[in-house]
Design a protein around this motif. Structure first.
Motif, PDB file in Angstrom:
ATOM      1  N   VAL A 107     -11.425 -11.025  -2.195  1.00 35.78           N
ATOM      2  CA  VAL A 107     -11.811 -10.037  -1.192  1.00 35.78           C
ATOM      3  C   VAL A 107     -10.751 -10.072  -0.090  1.00 35.78           C
ATOM      4  O   VAL A 107     -10.302 -11.150   0.319  1.00 35.78           O
ATOM      5  N   HIS A 108     -10.340  -8.903   0.364  1.00 38.41           N
ATOM      6  CA  HIS A 108      -9.293  -8.815   1.397  1.00 38.41           C
ATOM      7  C   HIS A 108      -9.697  -9.636   2.624  1.00 38.41           C
ATOM      8  O   HIS A 108     -10.869  -9.657   3.011  1.00 38.41           O
ATOM      9  N   LYS A 109      -8.715 -10.283   3.243  1.00 36.53           N
ATOM     10  CA  LYS A 109      -9.028 -11.219   4.341  1.00 36.53           C
ATOM     11  C   LYS A 109      -9.699 -10.532   5.535  1.00 36.53           C
ATOM     12  O   LYS A 109     -10.403 -11.179   6.313  1.00 36.53           O
ATOM     13  N   ASP A 110      -9.489  -9.227   5.704  1.00 35.38           N
ATOM     14  CA  ASP A 110     -10.084  -8.538   6.855  1.00 35.38           C
ATOM     15  C   ASP A 110     -11.412  -7.866   6.514  1.00 35.38           C
ATOM     16  O   ASP A 110     -11.921  -7.059   7.307  1.00 35.38           O
ATOM     17  N   VAL A 111     -11.937  -8.176   5.348  1.00 32.90           N
ATOM     18  CA  VAL A 111     -13.162  -7.496   4.898  1.00 32.90           C
ATOM     19  C   VAL A 111     -14.285  -8.512   4.692  1.00 32.90           C
ATOM     20  O   VAL A 111     -14.073  -9.580   4.134  1.00 32.90           O
ATOM     21  N   ALA A 112     -15.499  -8.144   5.154  1.00 30.61           N
ATOM     22  CA  ALA A 112     -16.706  -8.929   4.838  1.00 30.61           C
ATOM     23  C   ALA A 112     -17.477  -8.176   3.767  1.00 30.61           C
ATOM     24  O   ALA A 112     -17.881  -7.031   3.993  1.00 30.61           O
ATOM     25  N   LEU A 113     -17.636  -8.801   2.607  1.00 30.50           N
ATOM     26  CA  LEU A 113     -18.403  -8.178   1.518  1.00 30.50           C
ATOM     27  C   LEU A 113     -19.773  -8.830   1.460  1.00 30.50           C
ATOM     28  O   LEU A 113     -19.878 -10.035   1.236  1.00 30.50           O
TER      29      LEU A 113
ATOM     30  N   VAL B 189     -15.807   1.166  -4.187  1.00 28.13           N
ATOM     31  CA  VAL B 189     -16.188   0.219  -3.132  1.00 28.13           C
ATOM     32  C   VAL B 189     -15.530  -1.146  -3.386  1.00 28.13           C
ATOM     33  O   VAL B 189     -15.018  -1.784  -2.465  1.00 28.13           O
ATOM     34  N   MET B 190     -15.496  -1.567  -4.651  1.00 26.49           N
ATOM     35  CA  MET B 190     -14.901  -2.872  -4.937  1.00 26.49           C
ATOM     36  C   MET B 190     -13.371  -2.828  -4.777  1.00 26.49           C
ATOM     37  O   MET B 190     -12.761  -3.826  -4.376  1.00 26.49           O
ATOM     38  N   GLN B 191     -12.777  -1.681  -5.047  1.00 31.01           N
ATOM     39  CA  GLN B 191     -11.336  -1.540  -4.770  1.00 31.01           C
ATOM     40  C   GLN B 191     -11.073  -1.697  -3.276  1.00 31.01           C
ATOM     41  O   GLN B 191     -10.106  -2.329  -2.857  1.00 31.01           O
ATOM     42  N   ALA B 192     -11.965  -1.098  -2.483  1.00 29.10           N
ATOM     43  CA  ALA B 192     -11.835  -1.216  -1.025  1.00 29.10           C
ATOM     44  C   ALA B 192     -12.006  -2.685  -0.585  1.00 29.10           C
ATOM     45  O   ALA B 192     -11.320  -3.155   0.319  1.00 29.10           O
ATOM     46  N   ALA B 193     -12.915  -3.395  -1.248  1.00 33.20           N
ATOM     47  CA  ALA B 193     -13.133  -4.807  -0.910  1.00 33.20           C
ATOM     48  C   ALA B 193     -11.867  -5.625  -1.173  1.00 33.20           C
ATOM     49  O   ALA B 193     -11.520  -6.527  -0.408  1.00 33.20           O
ATOM     50  N   ILE B 194     -11.192  -5.295  -2.235  1.00 28.28           N
ATOM     51  CA  ILE B 194     -10.004  -6.078  -2.640  1.00 28.28           C
ATOM     52  C   ILE B 194      -8.756  -5.644  -1.842  1.00 28.28           C
ATOM     53  O   ILE B 194      -7.983  -6.470  -1.371  1.00 28.28           O
ATOM     54  N   ASN B 195      -8.607  -4.334  -1.662  1.00 31.00           N
ATOM     55  CA  ASN B 195      -7.378  -3.819  -1.035  1.00 31.00           C
ATOM     56  C   ASN B 195      -7.479  -3.697   0.493  1.00 31.00           C
ATOM     57  O   ASN B 195      -6.475  -3.566   1.181  1.00 31.00           O
ATOM     58  N   GLY B 196      -8.711  -3.673   0.989  1.00 33.20           N
ATOM     59  CA  GLY B 196      -8.906  -3.566   2.441  1.00 33.20           C
ATOM     60  C   GLY B 196      -8.691  -2.168   2.993  1.00 33.20           C
ATOM     61  O   GLY B 196      -8.582  -1.995   4.209  1.00 33.20           O
ATOM     62  N   VAL B 197      -8.600  -1.176   2.140  1.00 26.17           N
ATOM     63  CA  VAL B 197      -8.501   0.221   2.602  1.00 26.17           C
ATOM     64  C   VAL B 197      -9.385   1.109   1.726  1.00 26.17           C
ATOM     65  O   VAL B 197      -9.661   0.779   0.556  1.00 26.17           O
ATOM     66  N   TRP B 198      -9.807   2.218   2.283  1.00 24.76           N
ATOM     67  CA  TRP B 198     -10.641   3.173   1.549  1.00 24.76           C
ATOM     68  C   TRP B 198      -9.759   4.262   0.940  1.00 24.76           C
ATOM     69  O   TRP B 198      -8.986   4.903   1.654  1.00 24.76           O
ATOM     70  N   ARG B 199      -9.893   4.406  -0.375  1.00 22.17           N
ATOM     71  CA  ARG B 199      -9.095   5.458  -1.015  1.00 22.17           C
ATOM     72  C   ARG B 199     -10.039   6.359  -1.794  1.00 22.17           C
ATOM     73  O   ARG B 199     -10.961   5.882  -2.423  1.00 22.17           O
TER      74      ARG B 199
END
Ligand code: F3S
Length: 413
Positions: A319-325, A403-413
């Motif tokens: 999970v990206h360091k700036d994201v809380a999942l 949503v899981m891509q966003a969790a890993i990459n830290g951005v919404w695409r």
């Protein structure tokens, strides 16, 4: 209202002050809705089990009922609380809520509740049967029980649920009566529903139109998963005050369109096509930037299958360091997922599997600023609908892959 001899005795205090108070609540409720009698029940799902809702006054009310000798005489399960009992401090829940929540949960448990603390009681030992009269709170579970299980319940609040648990009665009106369970309007689904998020989007679209009316869907695949049906149920009860839906060929009271409408005609006919689906998704995506900081999967609470899908998406990733999942679930689901190794996979990747609470029923207006969360990203239409108004966070909304891509990459695409 016409009461039996036993019920009249309860109202007169024959079974003690707690039962007397409960009967007073039920009779007042029944009379205000024009109920002619009370119906026997043996199944309560208690809303109002979070101190975010009950606060000090509601907690004291439940404690007082217990002190008056209140004992639950039906099966009782409880909705999520405001607190993860294990990781509350780490995830930002205030200590005052933890202390108050212990009092409230203890009071319910002391009267005989199964404090499973989840919005999916039907997955943790409280599965309603067809035609069963019940007193359930938690809007998403009410829709699921009425529609998918064919049980009969209105949307009960905390006090009426408590009163039903003490007396094994509920007023007979609304969805307890067959004539109120027919569809009011028709929605033709003319676009593929690929995952639970699509079902949630459909629920959001239909709920906005429905108000309190019961929609009938045609065109829903005949083999939806339990997770898809719970997503649809939750969204219908969020953008609308829906208590029941029919899906023709899927739900038990709708083998045909005619039976879903009880032989009557729909008030209106609407189409849910690709354009409407995209419009509804866009309405739930309130955050214009690609910034992601707080991610929520598990509204309604995640099943073991959903936890597994999150774990699969995180295999060999972080999970990206700036994201809380957060993956929110019931304690019983957690235990099963732990045994299967899913919890370890998620937590080693940096996610948190949260038990017994969710951002809606925890004090997110305190948690978010404490943790620096400015947005909420979710695959749940219900959570995406509530987050902006309820705790002031604009949302990103999309399916689990996104949503899981966003969790890993830290951005919404
Ligand atoms: Fe359940 Fe909380 Fe969603 S109670 S339905 S996870 S808002």
């Amino acid at each position: 209202m016409l009461l039996t001899e036993e019920e009249t005795g309860m109202l007169n205090g024959d079974k003690g002050p707690a039962v007397q108070k409960a009967m007073q609540i039920l009779v007042a409720l029944g009379e205000s809705f024009g109920a002619e009698r009370l119906v026997p029940i043996n199944n309560v799902h208690m809303a109002g089990s979070s101190v975010l809702v009950a606060e000090e006054a509601g907690t004291r009310f439940v404690e007082d009922i217990r002190k008056l000798g209140g004992t639950f005489i039906t099966r009782v399960t409880t909705n999520p609380t405001a607190v993860d009992p294990v990781r509350w401090e780490e995830i930002g829940i205030p200590e005052s809520d933890s202390i108050l929540q212990t009092r409230l949960t203890d009071a319910y448990a002391g009267m005989g509740a199964n404090t499973c603390n989840t919005c999916i009681p039907y997955l943790v030992g409280n599965a309603p049967r067809f035609g069963e009269h019940m007193a359930w709170g938690e809007s998403s579970a009410v829709v699921f029980a009425n529609s998918v299980c064919g049980a009969r319940t209105n949307r009960e609040g905390g006090p009426s649920g408590l009163a039903s648990a003490l007396t094994a009665r509920t007023p007979e009106y609304g969805f307890h009566l067959k004539e109120n369970r027919y569809g009011k309007f028709l929605i033709k689904v003319e676009t593929p529903l690929n995952d639970m998020t699509d079902y949630g989007t459909l629920g959001y679209f239909a709920g906005k139109i429905a108000g309190q009316d019961t929609p009938v869907f045609t065109g829903i695949p005949t083999d939806p998963t339990l997770e898809q049906l719970k997503a649809l149920s939750a969204a219908l009860a969020s953008s609308g005050a829906v208590s029941m839906f029919h899906a023709v060929g899927v739900t038990p009271e709708a083998p045909t369109v005619e039976e879903a409408f009880g032989g009557g005609e729909p008030d209106k006919v609407l189409v849910f096509d690709q354009a409407e689906k995209e419009k509804a998704e866009a309405a739930l995506n309130k955050e214009p930037s690609d910034h992601v900081d707080w991610i929520l999967v598990g509204c309604p609470n995640a099943s073991v299958q959903e936890i597994r899908e999150v774990a699969d998406a995180l295999q060999g990733k972080k999970v990206h360091k700036d994201v809380a999942l957060w993956v929110t679930t019931a304690g019983a689901m957690y235990a099963m997922a732990e045994r299967m190794g899913y919890i370890r996979t998620i937590e080693e990747a940096g996610g948190v599997v949260v038990r017994e609470t969710c951002p809606f029923l925890a004090r997110s207006r305190v948690i978010a600023p404490k943790k620096g969360y400015k947005t909420l990203t979710t695959n749940s239409a219900k959570m995406a609908f509530y987050a902006p108004g309820q705790f002031g966070l604009p949302t990103h909304y999309g399916n689990l892959d996104r949503v899981m891509q966003a969790a890993i990459n830290g951005v919404w695409r």
